[in-house]
Structure formats: structure tokens, C-alpha cells
Design a protein around this motif. Structure first.
Motif: not given
Length: 578
Positions: A152-161, A163-172
Motif C-alpha cells: 500500500s505504500l507504493k506510489g506514496v512518494a509520487e503522491h506526496d510530490q 500533493r505538494s504541486m497542488l499546494e503550490k498551484g502547479e495544477f497541470a
């Protein structure tokens, strides 16, 4: 029957019976929570469990209160009961148990509960939080986790990245990363929830609804999914469905801190300010987060919106102490001060929960200072989201304003949004021309696909004109001079119109284009006519001085351009005299 007995009977018929059910005790429990009466809240939640013993939500509410008052062992007993006797599929209970064990410093038991959660719930809502807790437990136990590889932890690093992009407004960029992640892990619900938000921020409403529907098909009780769905439905305007979902959300008392915050902000967005206030107050009692000035602002807004002005004042003052450099608390404290002087019968307007000055106040300040969009605003995800929404769903005026704002933001997300805008079949040609003009200003010179009159064509934004067999350097020099002098005093649309005017003049005059030896005179003429088209006051003397030429030369060049392009006729059509 005597009159006295009849009167007594009439009184009796007015007695409204109390319906003693789980909902009744739930409401009493929530009311007790509002007054910080935890013992009473616990008592009422227990009664709700008695009336609906098969409803795991009632049990979870009771476990949450026990944990909040520090009875972690009692909370875990309730959670074990849920798993063993009520609903064994509620795997999040293992995560809650891990939290309780960690608070009791029983780190081995916490690790076991956490690993069970991760192994049994590959779609887990708390994957990011679980990863953080695993790091904490490894530190406390001074050894690696017993299970090194957890599916279940597969992909967590990509997901965190992402989520960080969403917080910065890098939506696309976030959307692309999440789409790739979900192709490999379609049941990663947290990633799918964030994908829905990414679509929503970009104004892609249908895609957002599809993504959130897929979350709730896999997990109908997913709180993040339900909250996101409520916000999307509010946008869609289905009041009946929104009311049903809002009522359901109002009855939830979240166990985990992140869920409390998600539900609090959602209730605020939906206008359920009493519920928002209750959840924000819970968070303010949590020492893990109550140092955040944003949280005090959110609670103050909720208090303000339900008329608790004294409490709102206290909360904003506390936010100001925690964040003395921010203008936000002071702005709202001033608004409260003004409110005291206003007619008490007038209901004050509802204010936004966002921890920033209202957009209209920021815009007024930018105009006053004569500056462009500040960097912190360019990076604000909420403002960026409003720009993307405006480009997709606004009227023509709004879209022009967004394109102009994009010329100042000038990052890869903006370029991608403008490229996509060129492919929208129903957008006006003039808007697409402005978008191409901005893309050129942002350094995009490669050929671009564009849909015009139902056909996909390729245009090269690097060329000023593609209709002429030649474009001489002296013609470009006139245009460059005009744009250079006008750059800081005219907006994107006006600069585009300068270029359009000059290209039209050269094209119509070709091949007998007049000599441009008086470069300043022609450039002055372009500014003069553009200013007049946009109803800006300007004189021949002003523009002549700016371009180092004489007023008579500027006037002569202006008349020649007008003869060829019919500017006065266009102006009379646009602004007929009264």
C-alpha cells in the motif's frame, strides 16, 4: 366534558413528544462538545450506540471522544469492538489504534496496528500519515519496520510530490503525475481524490466529478471524497442533493486531525458556519496544530459568520500575535471595528475563510501602488485556480483579464493553459489572437496548433505576419519602438492592438509601403491611434516628445495610417456621439 376539562385537554394536545432515538442522542452529544462538556458528550454517544449498535459511526464517535480526553486504552477497546463485532471492513480503526498506542508510548503495539492497517487497506485514506508515523516508530524503536515492503505504500512518494504541486498551484503538472500514478494503482484513493481536486482547480468540472465518483464507488464512506463531492455539487447548483449530503456531513464527528480540518473547511465553504466553528474549535484544543495563525483566522471567520463578534475579535488578535507580519488579522479587526459603528439591524456580509486579504482589496492595492501581480500572489494556489476557472468559464472580459494576468505570471503552467485555450473550438478569434500574442511574449516561438472556424491549423507565433511575402526589418523596428515605449503604460490587449494596427497598415499598403525613415513619427502614430481606440487621453505633443519627433510629423503619420485603416470610422462606430 366541562370547559375546564376541555381547556386542559387542549393544553395536552400541544405537547410535542420527544423522539428518543440515536439521532436525538447524537445531537445532544454534539451540543455537549460545543460546550466542552466531554463527559456528557461521551454519555450521549454511548446512548446513541445503544439505540443503533450496528452503526459503526456511533462507535467511532465514542472512540474519538475517549481518545480526545486521553482515555486511549478505552478508545482502543471500542475500536476493537468495531472490528470484531460491528464492521470488520473498517480498516481505518487499525490506524486510529496505532495513534492511541503511540500516545501511550506502546510503540511495538503501535507498529503492529499500523502494519495491519497498511497490509489490509491498500486503498488507505491515511497512507501519507501512516508513512510519517512509520518514520516516528522507527526512530522510537531504533530499528527498521518489521515489514520492509508494504504494497500500500507504493506510489506514496509520487503522491506526496503531486500533493505538494497542488499546494503550490502547479495544477497541470500535478494532474499529469496523478494520472500516471493511477494507471498503475487505480485503487489509490487519496491520489484519486487529489486528482479530482486538480481537475476542479483547472476548471475541468466533468473530469473532477468522474474522478470523485470513482472514489466513492470504491469507498462510499470516504470523508475526503464526500467533502470534495459536496463542494463540486455546490458549484453545479443541485440544491436538493447538496442539502442531503450536507446533512450527512454535519452528523460526522471525525476521529483524525486531518479529517477534522477537512470537514471544518468544507462546512465553511458550504455555508454551514456553526458546524465549521465547532470543528475549528476542536482543532484549537489540539496542541499539535494550535500554533498556526491560519487556524485562528479560520475559527475567527466562522465565529464572525455566526455573529460571535467578540470571540472573532479575540481569535484575530491571537492570530496577529502569532503572525505579526501579516496584514490579514489587522484588516479583519478593522472591519469589526467598523461593524460596531454600523446599524445593528443590518446583517454583515459573510466573509471568506482564506488566510489572505479579499481579492478586491489586493487588486485595489496593486492599482494604488502601480505594481504588477506580486510573486506571493502569483504562487497562491487559490488565486491561480480562480484564473484557470476564469479562462475556462468566464465571459470575454474575464478571459481577457486572465490572459493579461498570465502574461505576468509567465510560467510553464500558464503556457500550457494558453496552448489548450487555442484548441477550444468555441472561443473567440480575438481572444485566441491575444493568447498567441502573450505566448510570443513568453518566448514561445515554435508552431502551435489552433482551432479556427472548426478547423485545426498551425500558426507560428514568432512571425508578426504570415500574409506578406516579406517582412522588412525597418517595419519591425517601428513596431518594436512603439511596444518598448508603451510596455509599462498599456495592457496586453492594447499592445496587441498596436501590433495588429501596424500589420494591417503595412499589409494594406503593400507593395507601396511608405518610407519609415521617420521611425519615431510612425511609432508615435501607432500609440496615438491605439490610445484613442481605447478612449485614453493623449495629444500629438505628448507622443511626439516621447518618441523624439515633432508634433507635425506625428500628426502626418497618424493621418496616413487612418487613411489606410479607417480608424476614425471604427471609432465612430464604437463610440457614436450622443
Amino acid at each position: 366534558m366541562s370547559e375546564e376539562n376541555q381547556s386542559e385537554g387542549a393544553k395536552l394536545t400541544k405537547v410535542v413528544p420527544i423522539r428518543m432515538d440515536a439521532n436525538f442522542f447524537f445531537d445532544r452529544a454534539v451540543s455537549s462538545l460545543d460546550r466542552l462538556q466531554y463527559d456528557k458528550a461521551l454519555k450521549y454517544f454511548r446512548k446513541a450506540v445503544e439505540y443503533e449498535p450496528d452503526n459503526p459511526v456511533n462507535h467511532c464517535n465514542m472512540a474519538g471522544i475517549l481518545s480526545e480526553i486521553g482515555d486511549y486504552e478505552g478508545s482502543n477497546k471500542v475500536l476493537s469492538t468495531i472490528l470484531n463485532e460491528v464492521d470488520g471492513t473498517m480498516t481505518e480503526c487499525y490506524f486510529y489504534m496505532a495513534n492511541n498506542y503511540a500516545n501511550m508510548e506502546q510503540f511495538e503495539a503501535a507498529e503492529e496496528a499500523l502494519i495491519t492497517y497498511l497490509e489490509q487497506d491498500p486503498e488507505g485514506q491515511f497512507l501519507a500519515e501512516a508513512e510519517e508515523m512509520m518514520d516516528l516508530l522507527q526512530y522510537e524503536l531504533n530499528r527498521p519496520a518489521k515489514v520492509r515492503h508494504i504494497e500500500s505504500l507504493k506510489g506514496v512518494a509520487e503522491h506526496d510530490q503531486a500533493r505538494s504541486m497542488l499546494e503550490k498551484g502547479e495544477f497541470a503538472g500535478a494532474v499529469k503525475l496523478l494520472e500516471t500514478l493511477l494507471r498503475d494503482q487505480p485503487d489509490f484513493l487519496a491520489a484519486r481524490n487529489n486528482l479530482a481536486l486538480g481537475y476542479y482547480y483547472l476548471g475541468m468540472f466533468k473530469e473532477a466529478m468522474d474522478a470523485i465518483s470513482q472514489v466513492l464507488e470504491r469507498d462510499p464512506g470516504n470523508l475526503h471524497g464526500l467533502c470534495n463531492l459536496a463542494v463540486f455539487i455546490q458549484h453545479e447548483g443541485d440544491e436538493k442533493l447538496l442539502e442531503e449530503l450536507s446533512d450527512r456531513l454535519e452528523r460526522i464527528v471525525p476521529f483524525h486531525q486531518e479529517h477534522v480540518f477537512k470537514l471544518a473547511t468544507t462546512m465553511g465553504i458550504l455555508g454551514k458556519h456553526e458546524a465549521a466553528y465547532r470543528h475549528f474549535k476542536r482543532l484549537l484544543r489540539d496542541n499539535d496544530v494550535n500554533f498556526d495563525p491560519c487556524l485562528y483566522h479560520y475559527a475567527a471567520v466562522a465565529a464572525y459568520n455566526i455573529g460571535r463578534y467578540n470571540e472573532a475579535r479575540t481569535l484575530w488578535k491571537h492570530a496577529a500575535k502569532l503572525d505579526p507580519d501579516s496584514e490579514v488579522p489587522g484588516f479583519y479587526l478593522d472591519r469589526l471595528q467598523e461593524l460596531d459603528l454600523e446599524d445593528a439591524e443590518l446583517e454583515p456580509p459573510v466573509i471568506s475563510y482564506q488566510y489572505r486579504l479579499p481579492f478586491e482589496e489586493q487588486f485595489r492595492m496593486w492599482k494604488k501602488w502601480g505594481e504588477g501581480i506580486p510573486d506571493q500572489i502569483k504562487q497562491d494556489p487559490l488565486i491561480r485556480s480562480s484564473f484557470f476557472w476564469g479562462l475556462r468559464h468566464g465571459d470575454s472580459r474575464t478571459k481577457l483579464q486572465v490572459i493579461e494576468a498570465f502574461s505576468q505570471i509567465a510560467d510553464s503552467e500558464v503556457k500550457e493553459a494558453l496552448r489548450a485555450f487555442l484548441m477550444e473550438p468555441d472561443e473567440e478569434k480575438y481572444l485566441k489572437d491575444i493568447a498567441l500574442f502573450v505566448l510570443r511574449g513568453l518566448g514561445v516561438n515554435e508552431p502551435l496548433p489552433i482551432v479556427l472556424e472548426g478547423e485545426t491549423r498551425t500558426v507560428d507565433p514568432g512571425f508578426t505576419s504570415s500574409r506578406l511575402p516579406v517582412w522588412k526589418s525597418e517595419w519591425q523596428a517601428v513596431l518594436d519602438e512603439a511596444k518598448r515605449r508603451m510596455a509599462k503604460r498599456y495592457n496586453v490587449m492594447q499592445l496587441h492592438d498596436v501590433e495588429t494596427l501596424w500589420v494591417e497598415f503595412v499589409t494594406r499598403s503593400f507593395p507601396d509601403v511608405p518610407s519609415v525613415s521617420h521611425l519615431g513619427g510612425w511609432a508615435a502614430a501607432l500609440e496615438y491611434l491605439t490610445a484613442k481606440l481605447h478612449q485614453r487621453h493623449v495629444t500629438y505633443e505628448e507622443v511626439a516628445k516621447r518618441y523624439g519627433t515633432s508634433a507635425s510629423t506625428a500628426s502626418r503619420c497618424t493621418k496616413r495610417v487612418d487613411e489606410v485603416c479607417g480608424i476614425k470610422e471604427k471609432m465612430n462606430a464604437m463610440f457614436p456621439s450622443g
